[in-house]
Design an enzyme around this catalytic site. Structure first.
Site, PDB file in Angstrom:
ATOM      1  N   HIS A 167       0.857  -1.193   0.000  1.00  0.00           N
ATOM      2  CA  HIS A 167       0.000   0.000   0.000  1.00  0.00           C
ATOM      3  C   HIS A 167       0.888   1.236   0.000  1.00  0.00           C
ATOM      4  CE1 HIS A 167      -3.743   2.140   1.929  1.00  0.00           C
ATOM      5  NE2 HIS A 167      -3.081   2.952   1.114  1.00  0.00           N
ATOM      6  N   HIS A 171       1.278   4.976  -2.317  1.00  0.00           N
ATOM      7  CA  HIS A 171       0.905   5.871  -3.422  1.00  0.00           C
ATOM      8  C   HIS A 171       2.184   6.546  -3.901  1.00  0.00           C
ATOM      9  CE1 HIS A 171      -3.413   5.657  -2.281  1.00  0.00           C
ATOM     10  NE2 HIS A 171      -2.889   5.403  -1.100  1.00  0.00           N
ATOM     11  N   HIS A 176      -9.512   1.167  -1.442  1.00  0.00           N
ATOM     12  CA  HIS A 176      -9.489   1.706  -0.087  1.00  0.00           C
ATOM     13  C   HIS A 176     -10.920   1.604   0.456  1.00  0.00           C
ATOM     14  CE1 HIS A 176      -5.705   3.477  -1.246  1.00  0.00           C
ATOM     15  NE2 HIS A 176      -5.582   4.175  -0.154  1.00  0.00           N
ATOM     16  N   GLU A 182     -11.388   3.449   5.904  1.00  0.00           N
ATOM     17  CA  GLU A 182     -10.353   4.314   6.507  1.00  0.00           C
ATOM     18  C   GLU A 182     -11.090   5.400   7.301  1.00  0.00           C
ATOM     19  OE1 GLU A 182      -8.084   6.627   3.664  1.00  0.00           O
ATOM     20  OE2 GLU A 182      -6.465   7.038   5.094  1.00  0.00           O
ATOM     21  N   ASP A 186       1.803   3.905   2.998  1.00  0.00           N
ATOM     22  CA  ASP A 186       0.760   4.736   2.382  1.00  0.00           C
ATOM     23  C   ASP A 186       1.373   5.922   1.617  1.00  0.00           C
ATOM     24  OD1 ASP A 186      -1.815   5.386   1.694  1.00  0.00           O
ATOM     25  OD2 ASP A 186      -2.474   5.965   3.689  1.00  0.00           O
ATOM     26  N   ASP A 187       1.686   7.002   2.337  1.00  0.00           N
ATOM     27  CA  ASP A 187       2.281   8.206   1.723  1.00  0.00           C
ATOM     28  C   ASP A 187       3.469   8.638   2.581  1.00  0.00           C
ATOM     29  OD1 ASP A 187       0.065   8.978  -0.371  1.00  0.00           O
ATOM     30  OD2 ASP A 187      -0.993   8.495   1.479  1.00  0.00           O
TER      31      ASP A 187
HETATM   32  N1  HPA Z   1      -6.584   7.447   1.497  1.00  0.00           N
HETATM   33  C1  HPA Z   1      -7.277   7.797   0.411  1.00  0.00           C
HETATM   34  N2  HPA Z   1      -6.704   8.302  -0.657  1.00  0.00           N
HETATM   35  C2  HPA Z   1      -5.387   8.459  -0.671  1.00  0.00           C
HETATM   36  C3  HPA Z   1      -4.615   8.120   0.426  1.00  0.00           C
HETATM   37  C4  HPA Z   1      -5.264   7.579   1.574  1.00  0.00           C
HETATM   38  O1  HPA Z   1      -4.662   7.234   2.608  1.00  0.00           O
HETATM   39  N3  HPA Z   1      -3.347   8.404   0.096  1.00  0.00           N
HETATM   40  C5  HPA Z   1      -3.349   8.889  -1.153  1.00  0.00           C
HETATM   41  N4  HPA Z   1      -4.593   8.923  -1.625  1.00  0.00           N
HETATM   42 ZN    ZN Z   2      -3.734   4.814   0.656  1.00  0.00          ZN
END
Ligand code: HPA
Ligand code: ZN
Length: 335
Positions: A14, A16, A194, A197, A275-276
């Site tokens: 996971h 991006h 996703h 969350e 994630d990021d």
């Molecule tokens: N959630 C939803 N969209 C996203 C995320 C995330 O954590 N990171 C980059 N786009």
């Molecule tokens: Zn994500």
């Protein structure tokens, strides 16, 4: 324990690519493209990266991605992330990219995919890191827009393994994308999304029942529904959990209250991911290290998380087995 985690062979499922854009590289690319960004220093950037929710982050994330123009920019972004994988013993990674973030600005699909996939090819050869690509639809846009992206991807379908669904979750349920997911599956893409969350457990149900998804990104709110947890266990659907993302976006107030251990104890197949990483304060190893400390996870639990990362990857079985054997050997020698 820290060294055990750092040397542990693992996969990241996971990530991006636009979220791996470190400030130093952002400054460099902005300068070369003669684009103004609203920050003068890394300190100013760090100050701006304080989020109350997912949308706060997304606004800044799309702004950052706006400096990416040429194939070389996408190549540099991706290669830089893959170099970090190599130093962290990430042996395999499944990279999400958001074509619409770029095509909406007039950048061609071809520029995006060619830059990213060339970096992946080079990293496989030079760094020994394997990767697969997940094309993610932006859920705040329409299904029709996602269909356009699907069409644009067809000439490059051999470079794409799966489709994902990201961006603003609340108010944009998986069911909004039912038709484009059906069409994506017909093309041969594996459906991922996703869900749960910021959105409710109901969105996770929709993802598994309506979109037929094979792996949930995040999935935290699944725990609100016992039947859903049982169903995820029964259907063997893994969750790609992102601890530092969850605290950065206030999905979880404190790592000590993170549900990851509870998820493992319930029999859910959990993996750990960044994630990021450029926005949430750490690469994948930091996510492992911090969550281990916060929840006092055992070496066996850490090993289980890494095992799940290969087991629930989209790799073909023989390649999966190769990585699992490598992990097994490592664990036997280091437990
Ligand atoms: N959630 C939803 N969209 C996203 C995320 C995330 O954590 N990171 C980059 N786009
Ligand atoms: Zn994500």
């Amino acid at each position: 324990m820290k060294t055990f985690i750092e040397n542990l062979p693992k996969a990241e499922l996971h990530l991006h690519i636009e979220g791996s854009f470190e400030p130093e590289l952002m400054f460099k690319i902005a300068k070369r493209n003669k684009i103004e960004i609203p920050y003068n220093s890394v300190e100013e950037i760090e100050e701006a990266y304080k989020f109350n929710c997912l949308q706060d982050f997304l606004d800044i994330y799309y702004q950052g991605a706006g400096v990416l123009i040429t194939e070389q920019d996408f190549y540099d972004l991706t290669y830089s992330y893959l170099e970090k994988c190599a130093t962290q013993n990430v042996r395999h990674t499944e990279i999400m990219f958001d074509p619409q973030t770029h095509t909406e600005r007039g950048i061609s699909f071809k520029t995006v995919i060619n830059g990213i996939s060339k970096a992946c090819d080079d990293a496989k050869e030079k760094l020994g890191v394997s990767s697969l690509l997940i094309m993610s639809y932006l859920r705040h846009l329409s299904e029709e827009d996602a269909f356009k992206t699907l069409e644009q991807s067809i000439p490059y379908k051999d470079k794409i393994k799966a489709v994902g669904l990201d961006s603003s979750e609340k108010g944009n349920p998986p069911s909004k994308f039912k038709n484009v997911y059906e069409a994506s599956i017909k093309v041969g893409y594996i459906p991922l999304a996703h869900a749960g969350e910021e959105g409710p457990a109901e969105y996770v149900w929709e993802a598994i029942d309506i979109l037929d998804i094979k792996r949930i990104d995040h999935g935290n709110n699944s725990l609100q529904d016992k039947n859903l947890v049982n169903e995820l266990v029964k259907r063997d659907i893994a969750l790609t959990v992102c601890p530092l993302s969850n605290t950065a976006l206030q999905v979880v107030d404190n790592l000590k209250n993170h549900p990851l251990k509870k998820m493992l104890d319930l029999g859910l197949k959990v993996t750990v991911n960044s994630d990021d990483p450029a926005y949430f304060g750490g690469q994948v190893n930091k996510n492992y290290i911090e969550i281990q400390k916060a929840l006092d996870l055992s070496k066996f639990e850490i090993y289980t998380l890494a095992k799940n990362s290969f087991q629930y990857s989209l790799l073909e079985n023989s390649k999966k087995q190769q990585y699992l054997n490598e992990l097994e050997l490592y664990y036997t020698n280091n437990k």
